[in-house]
Write an enzyme that holds these catalytic residues in place. Structure first.
Site, PDB file in Angstrom:
ATOM      1  N   ARG A  56       0.406  -1.097  -0.290  1.00  0.00           N
ATOM      2  CA  ARG A  56      -0.368   0.434   0.033  1.00  0.00           C
ATOM      3  C   ARG A  56       0.557   1.286  -0.214  1.00  0.00           C
ATOM      4  O   ARG A  56       2.019   1.328   0.254  1.00  0.00           O
ATOM      5  CB  ARG A  56      -0.817  -0.243   1.098  1.00  0.00           C
ATOM      6  CG  ARG A  56      -1.857  -0.878   1.405  1.00  0.00           C
ATOM      7  CD  ARG A  56      -2.499  -0.535   2.734  1.00  0.00           C
ATOM      8  NE  ARG A  56      -2.314  -0.550   3.437  1.00  0.00           N
ATOM      9  CZ  ARG A  56      -1.789   0.542   3.821  1.00  0.00           C
ATOM     10  NH1 ARG A  56      -2.783   1.869   3.797  1.00  0.00           N
ATOM     11  NH2 ARG A  56      -1.215   0.879   5.779  1.00  0.00           N
ATOM     12  N   LYS A 211      -8.162  -2.972   0.270  1.00  0.00           N
ATOM     13  CA  LYS A 211      -8.418  -1.803   1.357  1.00  0.00           C
ATOM     14  C   LYS A 211      -8.992  -0.235   0.910  1.00  0.00           C
ATOM     15  O   LYS A 211     -10.372  -0.265   2.333  1.00  0.00           O
ATOM     16  CB  LYS A 211      -7.039  -1.605   1.866  1.00  0.00           C
ATOM     17  CG  LYS A 211      -5.734  -2.827   2.298  1.00  0.00           C
ATOM     18  CD  LYS A 211      -5.997  -4.325   3.511  1.00  0.00           C
ATOM     19  CE  LYS A 211      -5.972  -4.779   4.207  1.00  0.00           C
ATOM     20  NZ  LYS A 211      -6.660  -4.947   5.114  1.00  0.00           N
ATOM     21  N   HIS A 230     -10.951  -5.294  11.893  1.00  0.00           N
ATOM     22  CA  HIS A 230     -10.271  -5.712  10.995  1.00  0.00           C
ATOM     23  C   HIS A 230      -9.913  -7.473  12.080  1.00  0.00           C
ATOM     24  O   HIS A 230      -9.444  -7.165  12.971  1.00  0.00           O
ATOM     25  CB  HIS A 230      -9.028  -4.592  10.909  1.00  0.00           C
ATOM     26  CG  HIS A 230      -8.103  -5.087  10.501  1.00  0.00           C
ATOM     27  ND1 HIS A 230      -7.084  -4.803  10.689  1.00  0.00           N
ATOM     28  CD2 HIS A 230      -7.966  -6.020   9.500  1.00  0.00           C
ATOM     29  CE1 HIS A 230      -6.471  -5.672  10.132  1.00  0.00           C
ATOM     30  NE2 HIS A 230      -6.895  -6.858   8.841  1.00  0.00           N
ATOM     31  N   SER A 248      -0.097  -7.926  12.483  1.00  0.00           N
ATOM     32  CA  SER A 248       0.170  -8.251  11.197  1.00  0.00           C
ATOM     33  C   SER A 248       1.608  -9.258  12.587  1.00  0.00           C
ATOM     34  O   SER A 248       2.296  -8.373  13.336  1.00  0.00           O
ATOM     35  CB  SER A 248       1.277  -8.103  10.273  1.00  0.00           C
ATOM     36  OG  SER A 248       2.347  -8.031  10.140  1.00  0.00           O
ATOM     37  N   LYS A 252      -3.157 -13.383  14.185  1.00  0.00           N
ATOM     38  CA  LYS A 252      -4.002 -13.490  14.187  1.00  0.00           C
ATOM     39  C   LYS A 252      -4.965 -15.530  12.943  1.00  0.00           C
ATOM     40  O   LYS A 252      -5.926 -15.629  13.038  1.00  0.00           O
ATOM     41  CB  LYS A 252      -5.214 -12.582  13.705  1.00  0.00           C
ATOM     42  CG  LYS A 252      -5.619 -12.407  13.320  1.00  0.00           C
ATOM     43  CD  LYS A 252      -6.595 -10.914  12.973  1.00  0.00           C
ATOM     44  CE  LYS A 252      -5.787  -9.996  11.150  1.00  0.00           C
ATOM     45  NZ  LYS A 252      -6.586 -10.373  10.652  1.00  0.00           N
ATOM     46  N   THR A 253      -4.283 -15.455  11.809  1.00  0.00           N
ATOM     47  CA  THR A 253      -4.781 -16.607  10.799  1.00  0.00           C
ATOM     48  C   THR A 253      -3.747 -17.310  11.148  1.00  0.00           C
ATOM     49  O   THR A 253      -4.706 -18.727  11.374  1.00  0.00           O
ATOM     50  CB  THR A 253      -3.674 -15.973   9.851  1.00  0.00           C
ATOM     51  OG1 THR A 253      -4.052 -14.749   9.128  1.00  0.00           O
ATOM     52  CG2 THR A 253      -3.722 -16.851   8.614  1.00  0.00           C
ATOM     53  N   ASP A 267     -10.182 -11.322   7.577  1.00  0.00           N
ATOM     54  CA  ASP A 267      -9.694 -10.411   7.580  1.00  0.00           C
ATOM     55  C   ASP A 267     -10.787  -8.870   8.630  1.00  0.00           C
ATOM     56  O   ASP A 267     -10.560  -8.068   9.024  1.00  0.00           O
ATOM     57  CB  ASP A 267      -8.495  -9.710   6.319  1.00  0.00           C
ATOM     58  CG  ASP A 267      -8.346  -8.746   6.393  1.00  0.00           C
ATOM     59  OD1 ASP A 267      -7.324  -8.726   7.696  1.00  0.00           O
ATOM     60  OD2 ASP A 267      -7.466  -7.804   6.088  1.00  0.00           O
ATOM     61  N   ARG A 338       2.084 -12.086  -2.347  1.00  0.00           N
ATOM     62  CA  ARG A 338       0.744 -11.669  -1.155  1.00  0.00           C
ATOM     63  C   ARG A 338       1.083 -13.322  -1.602  1.00  0.00           C
ATOM     64  O   ARG A 338       0.315 -13.221  -3.308  1.00  0.00           O
ATOM     65  CB  ARG A 338      -0.007 -10.523  -1.182  1.00  0.00           C
ATOM     66  CG  ARG A 338       0.770  -9.877  -0.286  1.00  0.00           C
ATOM     67  CD  ARG A 338      -0.429  -9.753   0.596  1.00  0.00           C
ATOM     68  NE  ARG A 338       0.061  -9.055   2.434  1.00  0.00           N
ATOM     69  CZ  ARG A 338      -0.582  -8.871   2.948  1.00  0.00           C
ATOM     70  NH1 ARG A 338      -1.683  -9.662   3.514  1.00  0.00           N
ATOM     71  NH2 ARG A 338      -0.129  -7.488   3.623  1.00  0.00           N
TER      72      ARG A 338
END
Length: 550
Positions: A56, A211, A230, A248, A252-253, A267, A338
């Site tokens: 980004r 995003k 989020h 990050s 979380k994942t 997400d 990604r």
């Protein structure tokens, strides 16, 4: 430019080659035929972006400042950068002029959100087949009952020209100067909430599309009493929902992917009067150092073997060799490689990805100071405070071995994408926690026994046992003690954690004085950050009293 959508419609009607809602195999075939991607041995598509599009570009992400919405947006946030309506009008003119010259255009109709009561219709237009495939991966099909949506007659339009560039002279003094040069940026990612219009111009990073739309949902939903989050979400056999919020590197994942529980998404979700619903149709996962043994679901989703026309997973900016093989540990192109793939590529998902009100919320942090407990129960006010703070640690200088933890604060665990004034999101969370009696726990996946470099990372197996005890309610029945610096309620024991001393961080440090100094320093930092960011934002005094360091 109030008539942009009408002019866009006329252009699409008169253009000689517009592919409207093409089938998925057609998008894949054209992305390859037009050399927008190559096919790996597995059938996966691989693509690479220019160096300024490997992630980004926050400094080029701007919001149109209009009187109608000005008071809704927190302009003190470094992520809400205003541009004038006149500048946006110029950008729209350039978009139409460029589209008119393109030999082929793609126009897709999709939605954001699996709950049909607030699914946001999206019309996406681009000259790139690959970015259109990304939209097909990531966004939802239009439901048959779209007219039930509160947004059905107020769609959002997004136009992406990923490889075009703005004329820097035309935008002199209107867009930012590039660091170290006297040149005006040729890239812009712009949102106009009032005209329901988004432009991606010059950013080839697929995440700019994702995003931007996530930010739009985060702006629109609170006004409807829906809390955008989020987070990842999963569901147990009894229909119980758990949410995982974390930045990050916090896990979380990893922690939400559990073979015993169905995944709703990794997400972006909304919490409405009906419960939880995923915004997306797919996942956009980091690939750097992806280990097929530790993350088999993500690896399989990206790299299972299939005919390329039946595959469609997109790998962005990974190291690929001429024979079609790849090396996910090679970060020479970017740390931010990604993979984009549909949710259907995962084996244990909830279909459709909607569920009841969450029974449990877990805030994840990776504290490199080693002073936060592996798990703590939060009161409603503490939950709202940690939601506002969004704390974790990032590590600087790991390559040289000189380690100093750097604290990172991203409110609501997603600050760049939360445009409204902060009290709006905090109030919505508090109301929903109280109404649905949702339990909130803080889980630290960082260090114990000392800071990074002296202590050790909390073992993932231990964290999994803690998370299981949180979800199944075992920790609800535990005895607790209040830690005096951060005022956190720490369990004295936890099922399947044989050494309970690890639960209190002070007991894991040999040098108790060093622990006290480190803990009080971090608590003081919390207070400084909270007062700086929220001192004049009308935050409930009860939340402010939950801040450590007071």
């Amino acid at each position: 430019m109030d008539n942009f959508v009408q002019n866009l419609n006329r252009l699409l009607e008169s253009h000689p080659d517009v592919r409207r809602n093409p089938e998925r195999p057609e998008l894949i075939r054209e992305a390859v035929a037009r050399r927008e991607a190559i096919v790996l041995k597995t059938g996966t598509l691989a693509t690479w972006t220019p160096p300024d599009s490997t992630g980004r570009s926050p400094q080029d992400t701007v919001t149109v400042l209009r009187p109608e919405s000005e008071g809704n947006i927190d302009w003190t946030s470094p992520n809400n950068l205003p541009i004038t309506p006149e500048t946006f009008r110029m950008i729209c003119e350039d978009v139409l002029a460029r589209l008119e010259r393109k030999p082929r255009l793609y126009a897709l109709e999709r939605c954001l959100g699996w709950d049909p009561s607030y699914a946001l219709p999206l019309r996406f237009v681009s000259d790139r087949a690959l970015h259109s495939l990304f939209v097909d991966n990531m966004f939802c099909p239009v439901p048959a009952e779209i007219r039930k949506s509160i947004f059905w007659d107020r769609p959002f339009t997004l136009v992406a020209l990923p490889y075009d560039r703005l004329d820097p002279q035309r935008y002199e003094g209107r867009l930012r100067k590039l660091p170290g040069t006297n040149r005006t940026s040729t890239m812009v990612i712009a949102i106009d909430y009032d005209l329901r219009l988004g432009i991606v111009f010059g950013s080839a990073y697929c995440g700019s599309i994702k995003k931007l739309m996530f930010t739009v949902m985060n702006y629109l939903l609170p006004e409807q009493g829906i809390l955008p989050l989020h987070c990842s979400a999963n569901e147990g056999e009894k229909g119980d929902i758990t949410l995982f919020l974390g930045l990050s590197g916090t896990g979380k994942t990893t922690l939400s992917t559990d073979p015993r529980r169905k995944l709703l998404g990794d997400d972006e979700h909304g919490w409405s009067e009906s419960g939880i619903a995923n915004f997306e149709n797919g996942c956009y996962a980091k690939l750097i150092n992806l280990d097929p043994n530790k993350e088999p679901e993500i690896y399989h989703a990206c790299f299972h073997t299939a005919d390329y026309l039946e595959h469609g997973a997109i790998v962005e900016n990974a190291m690929v060799y001429p024979d079609g093989s790849f090396d996910l540990s090679d970060a020479r192109l970017t740390e931010n490689s990604r993979g984009s793939y549909p949710l259907s590529f995962l084996s244990n998902i909830k279909t459709p990805p909607v569920g009841s009100h969450p029974q449990t919320i877990i805030f994840l942090t990776a504290d490199a100071n080693g002073v936060l407990p592996p798990v703590a129960r939060l009161s409603r006010e503490q939950a709202m405070f940690w939601f506002l703070l969004g704390y974790t640690s990032k590590l600087a200088g790991t390559e040289t071995g000189i380690i100093q933890p750097k604290s990172t604060y991203s409110r609501f665990f997603g600050q760049p994408f939360m445009p409204r004034n902060p009290d709006v999101y905090a109030r919505l969370l508090g109301e929903k926690l109280e109404r649905h009696r949702t339990r909130v726990y803080l889980v630290n996946t960082g260090w114990t026994g000392g800071p990074y470099g002296k202590g050790q990372r909390i073992d993932l197996r231990l964290t999994r046992e803690i998370v299981q005890a949180v979800i199944d309610g075992s920790l609800d029945e535990a005895d607790y003690e209040i830690e005096p610096i951060f005022h956190l309620a720490i369990p004295k024991s936890c099922p399947n954690v044989p050494d309970s001393t690890i639960l209190n961080p002070r007991s894991t440090w040999q040098d108790k004085t060093a622990y006290e100094e480190r803990a009080r320093k971090l608590a003081g930092e919390f207070l400084t950050v909270f007062q700086h960011n929220y001192g004049n934002k009308g935050i409930d005094p009860a939340i402010a009293r939950a801040c450590p360091g007071k």
